[in-house]
Design a protein around this motif. Structure first.
Motif, short mmCIF file in Angstrom:
data_model
loop_
_atom_site.label_atom_id
_atom_site.label_comp_id
_atom_site.label_asym_id
_atom_site.label_seq_id
_atom_site.Cartn_x
_atom_site.Cartn_y
_atom_site.Cartn_z
N PHE A 1 -31.21 -35.27 13.39
CA PHE A 1 -30.92 -34.01 12.70
C PHE A 1 -29.86 -33.20 13.44
O PHE A 1 -29.06 -32.50 12.82
N ASP B 1 -33.61 -36.09 8.46
CA ASP B 1 -33.37 -36.78 9.73
C ASP B 1 -34.11 -36.14 10.90
O ASP B 1 -33.94 -36.57 12.05
N LYS B 2 -34.89 -35.11 10.64
CA LYS B 2 -35.60 -34.45 11.74
C LYS B 2 -36.56 -35.43 12.44
O LYS B 2 -37.31 -36.14 11.78
#
Length: 365
Positions: free
Chosen positions: A263, A271-272
């Motif tokens: 992220f 995408d964290k």
């Protein structure tokens, strides 16, 4: 008699070319027959003896850092698969502590992106990130090039490597890449077993562990002969808040930081907490584990996957079981056997290869 001598000579040459023999000092890159095709375009940066030599000198020389104290080899030590052994987070210039554990350097020609978050798209540009990171080498690439150019020893090595005078950023990165491309690990006991070498038979525990590695789903992410699918995934590690100095516009600011992985590069909420799936080759030699080095043993890693996986919304679906349980359920006996298998991935030839050690008569300047 001559016919017999000829046959013996042919057999000797073939034996010397086997993948499982000692490395040839004059060979700088090997693409093993049981590996896939390299991702890196080797023909664009052919490794030569002089280029390898220059790259190795640069790799081990602190001159790449602002005060000439931190070399690439400081956080990437050969005996430990070119990692920062037993440092959960890597230490850089002025004793600064970074946010992540140093990744191993091996089989880089088959990597698709670099860094835990994939910030570097190519191996050629990868060295720029640690050189310019304030917690690592804390300099600018142009300053490093100018510093190298002031030393006759390096001017001579650049000329030998590239044929003409000139110390440039492009040449420096190409030389570093030539050295890193040469770090190919392919002679573990697992490789010999795969190639049906009779001297590398597995024990029953190792065979059971290999089967469990597949049946439990480990191989879904740690795929194939390289033991990674090169993807970015969230594996359910608990959030780890750290108080550290972040450099914003080159000024130190004390902040509470949670590493959100990929992220940080993409800004995409999906995408964290996703990080690059690491290769498991030589895993027994590369402790500590995970992107922040929080686990020191393989058993701790398996215990985490068995009982401590958490979901912050981006957990990989592979770690969500149909009964609602998170992680990978394993018994103590299954963990023991999986670890037995993982130990077969150690390549002692690679870890002790003298070609990759700090050069004699160093530094050249």
């Amino acid at each position: 008699m001559k016919k017999h001598l000829f046959l013996i000579l042919v057999l000797f040459v073939v034996a010397c070319q086997k993948e499982t023999d000692e490395p040839n000092p004059g060979v700088y890159f090997v693409a093993p027959s049981h590996f896939p095709k390299p991702v890196y375009p080797i023909d664009s940066n052919v490794i030569t003896a002089a280029g390898f030599d220059l790259g190795k000198n640069l790799f081990y020389d602190g001159i790449l850092s602002r005060d000439s104290t931190i070399a690439c080899g400081e956080c990437h030590r050969q005996t430990y698969v070119f990692t920062h052994h037993m440092h959960d987070l890597s230490h850089g210039i002025d004793g600064r502590v970074g946010l992540r554990n140093a990744q191993s350097l091996q089989n880089l020609a088959w990597r698709e992106r670099f860094q835990w978050d994939g910030k570097a798209a190519t191996l050629n540009e990868q060295p720029i990130l640690p050189i310019e990171h304030p917690d690592e080498m804390d300099d600018k690439i142009d300053n490093v090039v100018a510093r190298l150019a002031r030393h006759q020893g390096y001017r001579d090595k650049f000329k030998a490597a590239f044929g003409t005078e000139g110390v440039t950023k492009e040449r420096m990165l190409k030389a570093l890449t030539q050295f890193m491309l040469s770090l190919v690990s392919y002679q573990s006991r697992y490789d010999k077993y795969l190639l049906k070498d009779a001297s590398a038979n597995f024990t029953q525990d190792e065979l059971d562990g290999m089967n469990l590695f597949s049946s439990k789903g480990c191989a879904n992410c740690h795929k194939g002969v390289l033991f990674t699918d090169e993807s970015f995934r969230s594996n359910g590690l608990s959030k780890f808040e750290r108080t550290k100095i972040e450099y914003i516009n080159e000024k130190p600011v004390l902040q509470i930081v949670v590493d959100e992985g990929r992220f940080r590069v993409t800004g995409n909420a999906n995408d964290k907490f996703k990080f690059k799936v690491p290769s498991l080759r030589n895993i027994a030699a590369s402790s500590p584990y995970m992107h922040d080095g929080r686990y020191t043993t393989l058993l701790e890693v398996l215990n985490f996957y068995d009982a401590s996986v958490q979901d912050y919304g981006t957990l990989d679906p592979i770690l969500r079981q149909s009964n609602g349980r998170l992680g990978i359920q394993m018994t103590s006996e299954e963990k023991r056997k999986i670890i037995a298998f993982l130990n077969t991935l150690t390549d002692d030839t690679f870890l002790k290869d003298k070609r990759f050690a700090e050069p004699d008569g160093f530094p050249v300047r």
